[in-house]
Design a protein around this motif. Structure first.
Motif, short mmCIF file in Angstrom:
data_model
loop_
_atom_site.label_atom_id
_atom_site.label_comp_id
_atom_site.label_asym_id
_atom_site.label_seq_id
_atom_site.Cartn_x
_atom_site.Cartn_y
_atom_site.Cartn_z
N PHE A 46 0.79 -1.24 0.00
CA PHE A 46 0.00 0.00 0.00
C PHE A 46 0.82 1.28 0.00
O PHE A 46 0.30 2.36 -0.33
CB PHE A 46 -0.94 0.04 1.21
CG PHE A 46 -0.25 -0.02 2.55
CD1 PHE A 46 0.27 1.12 3.13
CD2 PHE A 46 -0.12 -1.22 3.24
CE1 PHE A 46 0.91 1.07 4.37
CE2 PHE A 46 0.51 -1.28 4.47
CZ PHE A 46 1.02 -0.14 5.04
N LYS A 49 1.23 3.51 -3.46
CA LYS A 49 0.02 4.24 -3.84
C LYS A 49 -0.31 5.33 -2.82
O LYS A 49 -0.67 6.46 -3.17
CB LYS A 49 -1.14 3.27 -3.99
CG LYS A 49 -2.45 3.90 -4.40
CD LYS A 49 -3.53 2.84 -4.56
CE LYS A 49 -4.87 3.46 -4.93
NZ LYS A 49 -5.93 2.42 -5.07
N TYR A 50 -0.17 5.01 -1.50
CA TYR A 50 -0.50 5.96 -0.45
C TYR A 50 0.41 7.19 -0.51
O TYR A 50 -0.05 8.34 -0.40
CB TYR A 50 -0.37 5.29 0.92
CG TYR A 50 -0.68 6.18 2.09
CD1 TYR A 50 -1.99 6.39 2.49
CD2 TYR A 50 0.33 6.82 2.79
CE1 TYR A 50 -2.29 7.22 3.57
CE2 TYR A 50 0.05 7.64 3.87
CZ TYR A 50 -1.26 7.83 4.26
OH TYR A 50 -1.54 8.65 5.32
N THR A 54 -1.01 10.99 -1.26
CA THR A 54 -0.99 11.97 -0.17
C THR A 54 0.10 13.03 -0.33
O THR A 54 -0.07 14.16 0.13
CB THR A 54 -0.80 11.26 1.18
OG1 THR A 54 0.40 10.47 1.15
CG2 THR A 54 -2.00 10.35 1.48
N ASP A 111 3.54 11.99 8.06
CA ASP A 111 2.75 12.22 6.85
C ASP A 111 3.51 13.03 5.81
O ASP A 111 2.91 13.64 4.92
CB ASP A 111 1.44 12.92 7.20
CG ASP A 111 1.64 14.24 7.94
OD1 ASP A 111 2.81 14.63 8.14
OD2 ASP A 111 0.63 14.86 8.33
N PHE A 174 -4.24 -2.06 6.84
CA PHE A 174 -4.37 -0.76 6.17
C PHE A 174 -5.81 -0.52 5.75
O PHE A 174 -6.34 0.59 5.94
CB PHE A 174 -3.44 -0.72 4.96
CG PHE A 174 -3.56 0.52 4.14
CD1 PHE A 174 -2.95 1.70 4.54
CD2 PHE A 174 -4.29 0.54 2.96
CE1 PHE A 174 -3.06 2.87 3.80
CE2 PHE A 174 -4.41 1.69 2.21
CZ PHE A 174 -3.80 2.86 2.62
N GLY A 178 -6.46 2.13 8.45
CA GLY A 178 -5.71 3.22 7.86
C GLY A 178 -4.21 3.03 7.95
O GLY A 178 -3.71 1.97 8.34
N PHE A 179 -3.47 4.07 7.62
CA PHE A 179 -2.01 3.98 7.49
C PHE A 179 -1.32 3.64 8.81
O PHE A 179 -0.31 2.92 8.83
CB PHE A 179 -1.48 5.30 6.94
CG PHE A 179 -0.01 5.30 6.66
CD1 PHE A 179 0.51 4.62 5.58
CD2 PHE A 179 0.87 6.00 7.49
CE1 PHE A 179 1.88 4.61 5.33
CE2 PHE A 179 2.23 6.01 7.24
CZ PHE A 179 2.73 5.31 6.15
N GLU A 267 -5.77 -3.78 -2.19
CA GLU A 267 -4.48 -3.83 -1.50
C GLU A 267 -4.25 -5.16 -0.79
O GLU A 267 -3.12 -5.67 -0.75
CB GLU A 267 -4.37 -2.68 -0.48
CG GLU A 267 -4.14 -1.31 -1.08
CD GLU A 267 -5.42 -0.65 -1.54
OE1 GLU A 267 -6.50 -1.28 -1.38
OE2 GLU A 267 -5.37 0.49 -2.05
#
Length: 486
Positions: A46, A49-50, A54, A111, A174, A178-179, A267
């Motif tokens: 993931f 792509k993440y 972002t 982030d 994920f 989430g992350f 994913e």
């Protein structure tokens, strides 16, 4: 076993695990290694792509983030060797696990590209003492004939389970939380084993104390890199770089290849497919020690390198862009049943090939280095293994770290210039050249060590063979030890 391979592995394992201390050491080392391998690969399905969505990160940038961990592990591998020699693997392992847990949490909370880059580097610094400590614990505990090779085989089996479970669990967590979720779960697991490593009866003493208990009236000097670097070890080291480099190159680009080949998949599905190479590796890693006894370590390793070369070329030719880039390819409709069968088959071949090229590297290096030091200093193989294990484990882990660092960078850069198909056809040809070189280079025949692997319990022995006799080229002197005195 003096009769070769006639003794069953199960009998060998029952002897190796005869004491509770050995059981605890094996459990602690394997569990720590498994957790760290899960952490390494959990973000593969993931993160590319993440990061792009972002922060707008390019494939080159993602490759650098993946690569900074092993590069940092390489930089800190030599300091880790000195830390283990002074404080012992127990303290080094607990310190590495604690640092890895904290840095994993911070990576999940970041982030920005700079934050990910920094905390990934800290993760790499933490893995250096973990991997070296596990190797030193195993080498100094399972030092009988063939024991370390079998332990290394089960260690690589656990690594492959971690490689399979990591991406799968990472993709699932994920999607669920989430992350941050995959990194939080990973940190909790590492923190549990910090306490276990410190208080369970698993720690071996510092190397100096181990060797001092085996030798009288002699200055104890832990071997450095110059003591163990022989021609044959220098030939083996590239194998320890190539295999993790090959896997590392897949980290930033393999998910994109699966999407191009199989269509729009989730994913969690990508994670399962990325963990697929580890499925056959679990069983094959346990078979490698038997093959090493039968055919020798470097022959099994050479076979694995040649098999990785073939698999890499086929993997490149399976990409939909192969015809355009290479001029020929395994032309199948993207998303078709045939393409699914092809990608699953190649995933299984990737794991099978790599286990033959990777698993023999560490035990072969350890045995050759220990024999050289035992011959040079006139000591037992047990004492020699304790002397060389920090240097060998650090050298091995440094080589693996170089491969894991260069792999993602090279994979991302080549992908941007010659595509997935061109990248893996080219890498396959490079592996083929190295494999053919291993076939053509003459290897010295394995000689029987003139001093025993084991020392009788509760004694401090000195060999009656003088250094002058040990240097005597006479076969009678070289092959036959004299009596021992307490």
């Amino acid at each position: 076993n003096q009769d070769g391979c006639s003794q069953l592995p199960l009998s060998l394992w029952s002897k190796m695990l005869a004491t509770s201390r050995k059981q605890w050491i094996l459990f602690n080392g394997l569990s720590s290694y498994f957790l760290s391998m899960m952490m390494l690969y959990q973000m593969s399905p993931f993160f590319q792509k993440y990061a792009r969505v972002t922060t707008g990160a390019t494939p080159d940038t993602v490759g650098l983030i993946f690569a900074v961990l092993p590069f940092s592990a390489f930089v800190f591998s030599v300091p880790a060797m000195g830390f283990i020699a002074r404080h012992g693997p127990r303290v080094a392992l607990a310190s590495g696990l604690l640092l890895l847990a904290c840095s994993s949490l911070m990576f999940g909370l970041s982030d920005t590209v700079s934050g990910w880059f920094f905390w990934r580097a800290v993760q790499g610094a933490a893995t250096a003492p973990i991997y070296s400590s596990v190797a030193v614990m195993f080498a100094n505990t399972f030092h009988g004939p063939g024991e370390f090779a079998w332990v290394n085989g089960i260690q690589e089996a656990m690594a492959n389970i971690g490689f399979a479970v990591g991406p799968t669990m990472g993709g699932i967590l994920f999607q669920w939380g989430g992350f941050f979720a995959p990194f939080a779960v990973s940190a909790i697991g590492h923190l549990l084993f910090v306490a276990f490593s410190l208080f369970a009866p698993t720690g071996a003493p510092p190397v100096h104390d181990q060797v001092e208990s085996l030798l009288d009236d002699e200055e104890v000097v832990v071997a450095g890199l110059r003591d163990i670097l022989t021609k044959e070890i220098l030939l083996i080291i590239p194998a320890g770089i190539i295999i993790p480099g090959f896997f590392g190159s897949l980290d930033p680009v393999y998910a994109g290849h699966l999407l191009d080949s199989l269509g729009d998949i989730s994913e969690s599905t990508i994670g399962s497919l990325m963990g697929l190479p580890a499925v056959p590796s679990v069983g094959l890693a346990l078979a490698v020690p038997f093959l090493m006894e039968k055919y020798s370590g470097h022959k099994v390793m050479t076979f694995g390198i040649l098999l990785v070369s073939l698999t890499s070329i086929l993997l490149g030719l399976s990409d939909p862009s192969a015809v355009e880039i290479v001029g020929w390819g395994l032309t199948l409709e993207p998303g078709s049943r045939g393409q699914w069968v092809l990608q699953v088959t190649l995933g299984l071949f990737v794991g099978s090939a790599s286990v033959f090229g990777w698993t023999p590297v560490m035990p072969d290096m350890m045995e050759k280095a220990a024999k050289q030091v035992a011959d040079r200093r006139g000591i037992s193989m047990q004492a020699a293994t304790a002397i060389v294990s920090p240097a060998v484990s650090s050298l091995f882990n440094a080589g693996a770290a170089i491969g894991e660092a260069v792999g993602p960078i090279g994979g991302g850069m080549l992908m941007a210039r010659i595509g997935f198909a061109g990248t893996y056809v080219l890498l396959g040809l490079v592996f083929l050249i190295y494999g053919l070189a291993l076939v053509m280079v003459p290897w010295s025949r394995s000689t029987e060590p003139h001093l025993p692997y084991r020392l009788p319990a509760a004694t401090r022995l000195r060999t009656a063979v003088s250094v002058q006799d040990l240097n005597d080229p006479s076969p009678a002197v070289r092959r036959t030890p004299r009596s021992f005195s307490v």
